[in-house]
Design an enzyme around this catalytic site. Sequence first.
Site, PDB file in Angstrom:
ATOM      1  N   ARG A 280      -4.876  31.533  -0.664  1.00 24.24           N
ATOM      2  CA  ARG A 280      -5.887  32.565  -0.431  1.00 24.24           C
ATOM      3  C   ARG A 280      -5.984  32.890   1.061  1.00 24.24           C
ATOM      4  O   ARG A 280      -6.209  32.002   1.886  1.00 24.24           O
ATOM      5  CB  ARG A 280      -7.237  32.059  -0.953  1.00 24.24           C
ATOM      6  CG  ARG A 280      -8.410  32.950  -0.660  1.00 24.24           C
ATOM      7  CD  ARG A 280      -8.364  34.200  -1.488  1.00 24.24           C
ATOM      8  NE  ARG A 280      -9.571  35.012  -1.297  1.00 24.24           N
ATOM      9  CZ  ARG A 280      -9.690  36.244  -1.788  1.00 24.24           C
ATOM     10  NH1 ARG A 280      -8.717  36.786  -2.493  1.00 24.24           N
ATOM     11  NH2 ARG A 280     -10.802  36.917  -1.581  1.00 24.24           N
ATOM     12  N   GLU A 375     -22.574   7.799 -21.999  1.00 27.14           N
ATOM     13  CA  GLU A 375     -22.330   6.350 -21.921  1.00 27.14           C
ATOM     14  C   GLU A 375     -23.095   5.709 -20.769  1.00 27.14           C
ATOM     15  O   GLU A 375     -22.592   4.852 -20.057  1.00 27.14           O
ATOM     16  CB  GLU A 375     -20.820   6.048 -21.868  1.00 27.14           C
ATOM     17  CG  GLU A 375     -20.149   6.554 -23.139  1.00 27.14           C
ATOM     18  CD  GLU A 375     -18.764   6.001 -23.384  1.00 27.14           C
ATOM     19  OE1 GLU A 375     -18.477   4.874 -22.968  1.00 27.14           O
ATOM     20  OE2 GLU A 375     -17.980   6.717 -24.027  1.00 27.14           O
TER      21      GLU A 375
END
Lengths: 391, 256
Positions: A280, A375
């Site tokens: 970019r 979890e």
Amino acid sequence: MSGEILNDVSTGFDFHLTENQKMIADMIRKFGKEEILPHLMHWDEEQIFPVDLFRKMGELGLMGVLVPQEYGGAGLTYTEYVTVISEIGKMCGAIGLSVAAHNSLCTGHILQFGNEEQKRKYLPKLATGQWIGAWGLTEANTGSDAMRMKCVARKEGDYWIINGTKNWITHGISGDVVVVLVRTGELLDSHGITAFIVERGTPGFRAGKKENKLGMRASETAELIFENCKVHESQIIGQPGEGFIQAMKVLDGGRISIAALSLGIAKGALEASVKYAKERHQFGQPIANFQAIAFKLADMATEVEAAELLTFKAADLKNKEEKVTRHSAFAKYYASEVAVKVSTEAVQIFGGYGYTKDFPVEKYYRDSKLCTIGEGTSEIQKLVIARDILK
Amino acid sequence: MLYLHSFEIMKILVPISNVPDTTSKISFTDNDTRFNGQGITWIVNPYDEWYALVRALELKESGKADKVTIIHVGLSDSEPTIRKGLALGADDAVRINAESSDSLYVAYQIADYAKNNSYELILTGKESIQYNGSAVGSMIAALLDYPFLSQASFLDLNGTTLTLHVETEGGIKVVEGQAPAVVSCAKGMAEQRIPNMRGIMAARTKPLQTLDPKPFRQNVKVRNFGLNPGRSECKLFTEDQLDKLVEALHKEAKVI
Ligand SMILES: Cc1cc2nc3c(=O)[nH]c(=O)nc-3n(C[C@H](O)[C@H](O)[C@H](O)COP(=O)(O)OP(=O)(O)OC[C@H]3O[C@@H](n4cnc5c(N)ncnc54)[C@H](O)[C@@H]3O)c2cc1C
């Protein structure tokens, strides 16, 4: 005769990937290029849980990584397991989450605590992906505080009658078999919870609502409903009352899964960012030339490296059957926070493009957030760590 | 009908080369005399793996061959690549412990092994992607006095009869031959396979034999390597500069 493998046994510190890990990573990348990458945005948009993909991964041995070969698994260690989950997570967090939940929760629970008959009956189907597994601990009102669960079972002759619901269960609808943790004793008694194996199709057991999620959308999350569900006592894993202790041990290993998943997501976001920053151009040069961007990448790379070391250390301890509670919490806590941070920075580096679905980082950003929650939340990991270091 | 052929068992030998991954950045060291292997991922030469090896495995799986052996001439650092081939399903592997960029030397070592161990079918890739010499296969055939069946896109085996397809410009040639033979394999012969976890684990315990090379002259060596000059800048012409465009195509690009 040569060809012996020197990096087989870890002696002290060895930070190199083994030849096995490299071959496995390569296999997953080749498979994913054909079977995951072309479809993942479609699955994500439509919240499709691609059951067929899991069957194919079963054929490759990815659904029973830790299961010994005599039960149809790959018979590998946590080290290779971390490679499997992180390589899949690097492509698609949702598929990584499902593979992790299948391997370490449902299959892992039966593998660690099931009797020989249960192992012979369920592991070959689970390890080959013929069956998909689910694991139910969480309820609508009891997440972090699982011990207060309301789902109950009472004994009736040789049978147990289960009543209640479980929520947020990965593969709640498509799972062919579920290991469910149910109260069989007094509230808050850590010996008052029992693990049952319940097959899909058992009368009184059905799936409820599917969650509509921010991320991990190709990983199915749904409710399990038990209404006078009659299960034979031979379906109990271990003894009645052992379920909670078993579940905590399963989660000790499960945290390594989520750490590996976080690592994969973070690596994926980092790799995409490095590539984009070099391509970019703004103000007549690649944005990587701006120190503000380069330093972000330096931080991201450092954190990913640290997360990786923590994760492989926890895996190594687990392989050596040492106590892993603290280290798996370290790894899960740190790696998941890194996944969120790195994918957030990745969106920033991509600018407006990062905010669209045409580029991969917005998905990493959405998927990563599950890792600090599932979890055991980051807060709960800190509780686990603090309790361990203060005792 | 009981099919009798002259060989008790049909063994297939698949020579593989160890090549840099296609996405590798190519550079050289030691005054451009050596390929710089730093940070390179090494793979089984795709023509050897996807076409020759996978087809050999398919022939074995369908009961038309009995054994598939991989052979490689190279040093021990290529063993991970050899094990990739074993992970895909080859029965065993042989490494001739020698470094060489001389095709005839490599072909001699392979031919010698094939002869002494009675391999009746040798499947090679049509070329290797690092040197693209396409030489070794035909040299093995010549050294063994076997027919060389080049660039097959399809291969079947019935007893010792080989049927193969060779694609030609706009057409196809169906060729029949008899083993013993050397076949070079091109695109189309088989589909790429992905090893599974069991294969990867099994690769560790399959036999990988190391043999010393047989003495043979090395007449050719690479003096030095060089890179192609990079692509030059893109030139843009506006609609009214047709003349200049034609001139540039003619004089600079030399394409018209
Ligand atoms: C996509 C997805 C998949 C899942 N899959 C499964 C599955 O397969 N099986 C299963 O059983 N569960 C599953 N879960 C549930 C998951 O494990 C829980 O969401 C998680 O444990 C947190 O519980 P909770 O959502 O009820 O949050 P709560 O426990 O209500 O927590 C809310 C907040 O309070 C904080 N908090 C709670 N207690 C404390 C405390 N003591 N000290 C400090 N802070 C605290 C938490 O950290 C959090 O920030 C899944 C969840 C998701 C989102």
